[in-house]
Design a protein around this motif. Sequence first.
Motif: not given
Length: 141
Positions: A4-8, A60-63, A106-118
């Motif tokens: 599982y991961c997260y996006i926007n 970088l002026n990212l939100k 800049t108000s429509k960013s892409t935010f991803i959180i990847l989770a991986e097995k170490w």
Amino acid sequence: MKNYCYINGKIITANKLFVSSYDIGLLRAYAIYEGITTHNNKLFYLSEHLKRFRKSAIQLNLKISLTDIQIKKVIETLIKKNGFDRTNLRLILSCGKTIDGIEYDTSKSTFIILAEKWNPLPKNLYQKGGKLITEDHLRFM
């Protein structure tokens, strides 16, 4: 096992993760990244990682669309859903899909959180070491 991961705002399986090929992070590497790991399913220096992530976003002026508390909840959900013994997390933020291939909002960013097995490095690297090549490189910003 599904990963599982997260996006926007959504938690999805990693095989369904889609980022537009017109995302400014892909087209021009206009993005930030932060790597975090867990030990005994506890986040390692989360507040320090998030401070650095926010500092990079400001440069970088990212939100960032979530508060630190919200990010922590998402990460904890990913850790629980994935069920890894130890988890590596990758936070990625870009300005999102370009409007015309050049401009971006800049108000429509892409935010991803990847989770991986170490996965540990091969034992022989811990026992005998490895070769390293260094290179002088000055990163922009």
